[in-house]
Design a protein around this motif. Structure first.
Motif, PDB file in Angstrom:
ATOM      1  N   GLN A 117       0.837  -1.189   0.000  1.00  0.00           N
ATOM      2  CA  GLN A 117       0.000   0.000   0.000  1.00  0.00           C
ATOM      3  C   GLN A 117       0.877   1.245   0.000  1.00  0.00           C
ATOM      4  OE1 GLN A 117      -2.285  -0.646   3.576  1.00  0.00           O
ATOM      5  NE2 GLN A 117      -3.924  -1.707   2.467  1.00  0.00           N
ATOM      6  N   LEU A 118       0.482   2.251  -0.761  1.00  0.00           N
ATOM      7  CA  LEU A 118       1.240   3.502  -0.793  1.00  0.00           C
ATOM      8  C   LEU A 118       1.028   4.269   0.502  1.00  0.00           C
ATOM      9  CD1 LEU A 118       0.757   4.865  -4.436  1.00  0.00           C
ATOM     10  CD2 LEU A 118       2.879   4.087  -3.356  1.00  0.00           C
ATOM     11  N   SER A 119       2.127   4.692   1.092  1.00  0.00           N
ATOM     12  CA  SER A 119       2.056   5.478   2.326  1.00  0.00           C
ATOM     13  C   SER A 119       3.108   6.573   2.272  1.00  0.00           C
ATOM     14  CB  SER A 119       2.277   4.594   3.562  1.00  0.00           C
ATOM     15  OG  SER A 119       3.554   3.998   3.508  1.00  0.00           O
ATOM     16  N   LEU A 120       2.909   7.605   3.063  1.00  0.00           N
ATOM     17  CA  LEU A 120       3.828   8.734   3.098  1.00  0.00           C
ATOM     18  C   LEU A 120       4.948   8.435   4.083  1.00  0.00           C
ATOM     19  CD1 LEU A 120       3.767  11.412   1.559  1.00  0.00           C
ATOM     20  CD2 LEU A 120       2.856  12.484   3.609  1.00  0.00           C
ATOM     21  N   SER A 121       6.177   8.518   3.591  1.00  0.00           N
ATOM     22  CA  SER A 121       7.349   8.248   4.424  1.00  0.00           C
ATOM     23  C   SER A 121       8.244   9.476   4.415  1.00  0.00           C
ATOM     24  CB  SER A 121       8.106   7.031   3.887  1.00  0.00           C
ATOM     25  OG  SER A 121       9.216   6.742   4.707  1.00  0.00           O
ATOM     26  N   GLN A 122       8.792   9.838   5.572  1.00  0.00           N
ATOM     27  CA  GLN A 122       9.625  11.036   5.641  1.00  0.00           C
ATOM     28  C   GLN A 122      10.774  10.855   6.629  1.00  0.00           C
ATOM     29  OE1 GLN A 122       6.898  14.143   6.808  1.00  0.00           O
ATOM     30  NE2 GLN A 122       6.996  13.616   8.969  1.00  0.00           N
ATOM     31  N   ALA A 123      11.798  11.683   6.447  1.00  0.00           N
ATOM     32  CA  ALA A 123      12.965  11.680   7.330  1.00  0.00           C
ATOM     33  C   ALA A 123      13.582  13.060   7.303  1.00  0.00           C
ATOM     34  CB  ALA A 123      13.983  10.630   6.886  1.00  0.00           C
ATOM     35  N   GLU A 124      14.223  13.444   8.385  1.00  0.00           N
ATOM     36  CA  GLU A 124      14.909  14.738   8.446  1.00  0.00           C
ATOM     37  C   GLU A 124      16.211  14.592   9.209  1.00  0.00           C
ATOM     38  OE1 GLU A 124      13.171  17.384  11.965  1.00  0.00           O
ATOM     39  OE2 GLU A 124      11.624  16.934  10.451  1.00  0.00           O
ATOM     40  N   ARG A 125      17.146  15.502   8.922  1.00  0.00           N
ATOM     41  CA  ARG A 125      18.468  15.460   9.549  1.00  0.00           C
ATOM     42  C   ARG A 125      18.974  16.878   9.754  1.00  0.00           C
ATOM     43  NH1 ARG A 125      24.007  15.292   7.747  1.00  0.00           N
ATOM     44  NH2 ARG A 125      23.268  15.691   5.625  1.00  0.00           N
ATOM     45  N   ARG A 126      19.522  17.137  10.922  1.00  0.00           N
ATOM     46  CA  ARG A 126      20.147  18.427  11.183  1.00  0.00           C
ATOM     47  C   ARG A 126      21.632  18.286  10.895  1.00  0.00           C
ATOM     48  NH1 ARG A 126      18.814  21.564  16.655  1.00  0.00           N
ATOM     49  NH2 ARG A 126      16.798  21.480  15.582  1.00  0.00           N
ATOM     50  N   PHE A 127      22.096  18.961   9.854  1.00  0.00           N
ATOM     51  CA  PHE A 127      23.483  18.809   9.424  1.00  0.00           C
ATOM     52  C   PHE A 127      24.389  19.923   9.938  1.00  0.00           C
ATOM     53  CE2 PHE A 127      21.044  20.908   6.080  1.00  0.00           C
ATOM     54  CZ  PHE A 127      21.764  22.076   5.885  1.00  0.00           C
ATOM     55  N   PHE A 128      23.804  20.938  10.540  1.00  0.00           N
ATOM     56  CA  PHE A 128      24.620  22.044  11.053  1.00  0.00           C
ATOM     57  C   PHE A 128      23.924  22.663  12.244  1.00  0.00           C
ATOM     58  CE2 PHE A 128      25.312  26.735  10.924  1.00  0.00           C
ATOM     59  CZ  PHE A 128      26.645  26.737  11.341  1.00  0.00           C
ATOM     60  N   SER A 129      24.677  22.900  13.325  1.00  0.00           N
ATOM     61  CA  SER A 129      24.114  23.551  14.506  1.00  0.00           C
ATOM     62  C   SER A 129      25.246  24.156  15.337  1.00  0.00           C
ATOM     63  CB  SER A 129      23.324  22.547  15.356  1.00  0.00           C
ATOM     64  OG  SER A 129      22.749  23.179  16.481  1.00  0.00           O
ATOM     65  N   VAL A 130      25.058  25.398  15.723  1.00  0.00           N
ATOM     66  CA  VAL A 130      26.034  26.070  16.581  1.00  0.00           C
ATOM     67  C   VAL A 130      25.280  26.950  17.564  1.00  0.00           C
ATOM     68  CG1 VAL A 130      26.325  28.014  14.965  1.00  0.00           C
ATOM     69  CG2 VAL A 130      28.132  27.479  16.612  1.00  0.00           C
ATOM     70  N   GLU A 131      25.751  26.977  18.805  1.00  0.00           N
ATOM     71  CA  GLU A 131      25.117  27.776  19.852  1.00  0.00           C
ATOM     72  C   GLU A 131      26.074  28.877  20.290  1.00  0.00           C
ATOM     73  OE1 GLU A 131      23.935  27.007  24.475  1.00  0.00           O
ATOM     74  OE2 GLU A 131      22.974  25.683  22.992  1.00  0.00           O
ATOM     75  N   LEU A 132      25.588  30.117  20.257  1.00  0.00           N
ATOM     76  CA  LEU A 132      26.398  31.272  20.637  1.00  0.00           C
ATOM     77  C   LEU A 132      25.867  31.863  21.940  1.00  0.00           C
ATOM     78  CD1 LEU A 132      26.633  33.109  17.172  1.00  0.00           C
ATOM     79  CD2 LEU A 132      28.264  31.498  18.150  1.00  0.00           C
ATOM     80  N   PRO A 133      26.591  31.696  23.065  1.00  0.00           N
ATOM     81  CA  PRO A 133      26.187  32.382  24.300  1.00  0.00           C
ATOM     82  C   PRO A 133      26.435  33.882  24.159  1.00  0.00           C
ATOM     83  CG  PRO A 133      27.725  30.559  24.714  1.00  0.00           C
ATOM     84  CD  PRO A 133      27.774  30.849  23.256  1.00  0.00           C
ATOM     85  N   LEU A 134      25.415  34.696  24.348  1.00  0.00           N
ATOM     86  CA  LEU A 134      25.527  36.138  24.157  1.00  0.00           C
ATOM     87  C   LEU A 134      25.669  36.898  25.468  1.00  0.00           C
ATOM     88  CD1 LEU A 134      22.841  36.606  21.357  1.00  0.00           C
ATOM     89  CD2 LEU A 134      25.295  36.201  21.118  1.00  0.00           C
ATOM     90  N   ARG A 135      24.982  36.450  26.484  1.00  0.00           N
ATOM     91  CA  ARG A 135      25.070  37.145  27.776  1.00  0.00           C
ATOM     92  C   ARG A 135      24.596  36.198  28.878  1.00  0.00           C
ATOM     93  NH1 ARG A 135      24.804  42.474  29.937  1.00  0.00           N
ATOM     94  NH2 ARG A 135      25.154  42.224  32.171  1.00  0.00           N
ATOM     95  N   SER A 136      25.332  36.190  29.968  1.00  0.00           N
ATOM     96  CA  SER A 136      24.948  35.358  31.111  1.00  0.00           C
ATOM     97  C   SER A 136      24.584  36.247  32.287  1.00  0.00           C
ATOM     98  CB  SER A 136      26.092  34.404  31.485  1.00  0.00           C
ATOM     99  OG  SER A 136      26.348  33.486  30.463  1.00  0.00           O
ATOM    100  N   PHE A 137      23.289  36.534  32.421  1.00  0.00           N
ATOM    101  CA  PHE A 137      22.817  37.234  33.607  1.00  0.00           C
ATOM    102  C   PHE A 137      22.849  36.268  34.798  1.00  0.00           C
ATOM    103  CE2 PHE A 137      20.569  39.624  30.226  1.00  0.00           C
ATOM    104  CZ  PHE A 137      20.987  40.895  30.548  1.00  0.00           C
ATOM    105  N   GLN A 138      23.248  36.770  35.938  1.00  0.00           N
ATOM    106  CA  GLN A 138      23.228  35.941  37.138  1.00  0.00           C
ATOM    107  C   GLN A 138      21.794  35.564  37.474  1.00  0.00           C
ATOM    108  OE1 GLN A 138      25.991  34.814  38.500  1.00  0.00           O
ATOM    109  NE2 GLN A 138      27.252  35.987  37.048  1.00  0.00           N
TER     110      GLN A 138
END
Length: 277
Positions: A77-98
């Motif tokens: 039977q025909l069904s919808l199949s999908q997949a995803e991948r995150r190939f790039f990610s970077v986190e930039l800390p901008l400010r750390s309030f106490q």
């Protein structure tokens, strides 16, 4: 030189206490598109209306690809199949309030700059509509306050791939012979077409130089030739789930070529009209 572009925001979280915006500084002539291998600069702006508890401010930049296709399951039977991948990610800390610090009302600006990897693929989508079957490559920025990110903002932005090396890679297309049939019955002769691309290593927004040659051994006149630049696409969820497609990137109409118009033999004068294509 840089031109600041303001991105309208949708306020998230507790709108009575604070909101967060993202402002990108585009290079001149960039047309609002980031380029792989170059710097991406901007500012995260936090507007505090009334005192809030201190919390870290950070920016996450990511790239994701998603593919979707129709495949047959074990029941055929025909069904919808999908997949995803995150190939790039970077986190930039901008400010750390106490955590025990109170942030007073005001506008707080946090500049950021990052050099995007040269290997990033260009933003793309196929087909370019709301069809469920296809693929897309997209990039997103997420600015947020605190670990839970109750106050946050998401912005999608386009990326184009880095330029290819300057070395030229010519490509000669083998001549092909095409039989000409009148009304699908009578053989009018043949036409031989050949082509050469001056450089087959071209990227998006780059020019391509194409040379055509034609030998008309038929009894018809060829008025014009149309050229289609076609991109062939393949995406897959797994080795057994693959989809091939194509799309026309550009069409050049009414290309006039030498040696396509034939002089009518004198013996045919007044007998019948030469066919046209």
């Amino acid at each position: 030189s840089h031109q600041a572009t303001y991105i309208a925001i949708e306020r998230m979280g507790n709108t009575e206490s604070a909101s967060i915006d993202i402002q990108l500084n585009w290079e001149k002539h960039s047309h609002g598109v980031a380029q792989a291998g170059k710097r991406l600069e901007g500012e995260v702006v936090v507007r505090v209306k009334r005192c809030i508890d201190g919390a870290p401010v950070k920016l996450i930049i990511s790239g994701k690809e998603k593919a979707c296709l129709k495949a047959r399951n074990k029941r055929e039977q025909l069904s919808l199949s999908q997949a995803e991948r995150r190939f790039f990610s970077v986190e930039l800390p901008l400010r750390s309030f106490q955590t025990n610090q109170v942030v007073n009302p005001g506008v707080y600006t946090f500049p950021f700059a990052i050099k995007l990897p040269r290997s990033l693929p260009a933003s793309d989508r196929h087909p370019n509509d709301k069809s469920k079957v296809g693929y897309h490559i997209q990039y997103r920025m997420t600015a947020k306050i605190g670990k839970e990110g109750k106050i946050h903002k998401e912005v999608y932005f386009p990326v184009k791939s880095a330029p290819l090396p300057p070395e030229r890679t010519p490509c000669l297309i083998r001549p092909t012979t095409h039989r000409i049939n009148s009304i699908g019955v009578k053989d009018e002769g043949r036409v031989v077409l050949g082509a050469m691309v001056n450089n087959s290593s071209v990227g998006r927004d780059e020019n391509i130089e194409l040379f055509l040659a034609c030998r008309n051994d038929s009894s018809v006149n060829i008025r014009t030739v149309q050229i289609d630049i076609v991109e062939f696409l393949r995406w897959q969820l797994s080795p057994s789930e693959t989809k091939d497609s194509s799309k026309i990137l550009h069409t050049i109409k009414s290309v006039a070529l030498p040696s396509t118009t034939k002089a009518r033999p004198r013996g045919q004068k007044g007998q019948r009209r030469t066919a046209d294509m």
